[in-house]
Design a protein around this motif. Structure first.
Motif, PDB file in Angstrom:
ATOM      1  N   MET A   1      41.438  43.111  43.814  1.00 16.03           N
ATOM      2  CA  MET A   1      40.728  44.281  43.301  1.00 16.03           C
ATOM      3  C   MET A   1      41.709  45.451  43.310  1.00 16.03           C
ATOM      4  N   ILE A   2      41.880  46.089  42.179  1.00 12.83           N
ATOM      5  CA  ILE A   2      42.674  47.307  42.068  1.00 12.83           C
ATOM      6  C   ILE A   2      41.727  48.380  41.573  1.00 12.83           C
ATOM      7  N   GLY A   3      41.580  49.442  42.377  1.00 10.74           N
ATOM      8  CA  GLY A   3      40.581  50.451  42.036  1.00 10.74           C
ATOM      9  C   GLY A   3      39.218  49.790  42.072  1.00 10.74           C
ATOM     10  N   ASN A   4      38.472  49.916  40.997  1.00 16.49           N
ATOM     11  CA  ASN A   4      37.163  49.266  40.890  1.00 16.49           C
ATOM     12  C   ASN A   4      37.216  48.023  40.011  1.00 16.49           C
ATOM     13  N   THR A   5      38.430  47.612  39.635  1.00 16.43           N
ATOM     14  CA  THR A   5      38.583  46.489  38.725  1.00 16.43           C
ATOM     15  C   THR A   5      39.096  45.272  39.468  1.00 16.43           C
ATOM     16  N   LYS A   6      38.385  44.182  39.326  1.00 20.16           N
ATOM     17  CA  LYS A   6      38.809  42.931  39.943  1.00 20.16           C
ATOM     18  C   LYS A   6      39.840  42.290  39.027  1.00 20.16           C
ATOM     19  N   ILE A   7      41.025  42.053  39.588  1.00 22.00           N
ATOM     20  CA  ILE A   7      42.060  41.384  38.800  1.00 22.00           C
ATOM     21  C   ILE A   7      42.545  40.159  39.551  1.00 22.00           C
ATOM     22  N   ASP A   8      42.961  39.168  38.794  1.00 23.88           N
ATOM     23  CA  ASP A   8      43.429  37.926  39.389  1.00 23.88           C
ATOM     24  C   ASP A   8      44.914  37.730  39.096  1.00 23.88           C
ATOM     25  N   LYS A   9      45.411  36.561  39.453  1.00 25.68           N
ATOM     26  CA  LYS A   9      46.826  36.229  39.281  1.00 25.68           C
ATOM     27  C   LYS A   9      47.251  36.351  37.805  1.00 25.68           C
ATOM     28  N   THR A  10      46.399  35.908  36.901  1.00 27.15           N
ATOM     29  CA  THR A  10      46.714  35.978  35.466  1.00 27.15           C
ATOM     30  C   THR A  10      46.804  37.428  35.003  1.00 27.15           C
TER      31      THR A  10
END
Length: 160
Positions: A1-10
């Motif tokens: 999670m960066i900020g309010n955005t969930k991000i993954d490896k891709t």
């Protein structure tokens, strides 16, 4: 999670690739991350809409444009209060040679990055525009002699 955005490896891989090459085509990007073009574009749009990707720029060579002098200037204001800060920011916003302005801690209030054609042009800019701002108390110039690292890539932290 960066900020309010969930991000993954891709997503992290997309961010790394786009920082290195903002002109990459969606087809090439999708090939590099191992997804088809439609989901790749969807992920890029998600990263743009979330604000993680703010914009895309062309980096110009200032020396090739005839701007041979690069400096950092530490600025101290006569008083560190909201009206003085707003006045200062308003006055420098129209000076195109000031390409960066950072509000800092320490002995100064701001640090500016300035580009100019030559030392005479830089001196004229400082005398006629920057030091002419009545709330500026002091200026300390640091001429950049050479640059050994100028990365525009921000490290993308892994999930903990």
């Amino acid at each position: 999670m960066i900020g309010n955005t969930k991000i993954d490896k891709t997503d992290r891989k997309i961010l790394k690739i786009l920082q290195a090459n903002g002109k990459i085509t969606n087809a090439k990007l999708s090939e590099e991350i191992g997804l088809s073009p439609a989901p790749t574009l969807e992920r890029v749009k998600k990263l743009e809409n979330s604000g993680i990707i703010k914009s895309y720029h062309a980096e110009l060579d200032s020396a090739m444009l005839g701007l041979g002098v690069n400096t950092f200037v530490q600025v101290s204001l006569k008083g560190h209060n909201k009206p003085n800060i707003e006045t200062f920011l308003s006055r420098i916003s129209d000076i195109e040679e000031i390409i960066e302005c950072h509000h800092i801690t320490g002995s100064g209030d701001f640090i500016l990055r300035i580009v100019a054609k030559d030392i005479a042009s830089y001196q004229q800019l400082m005398l006629e525009k920057v030091s002419d701002i009545d709330i500026v108390d002091s200026l300390q110039s640091m001429v950049i002699l050479s640059t050994f690292k100028n990365s525009k890539e921000v490290p993308v932290p892994a999930d903990n």
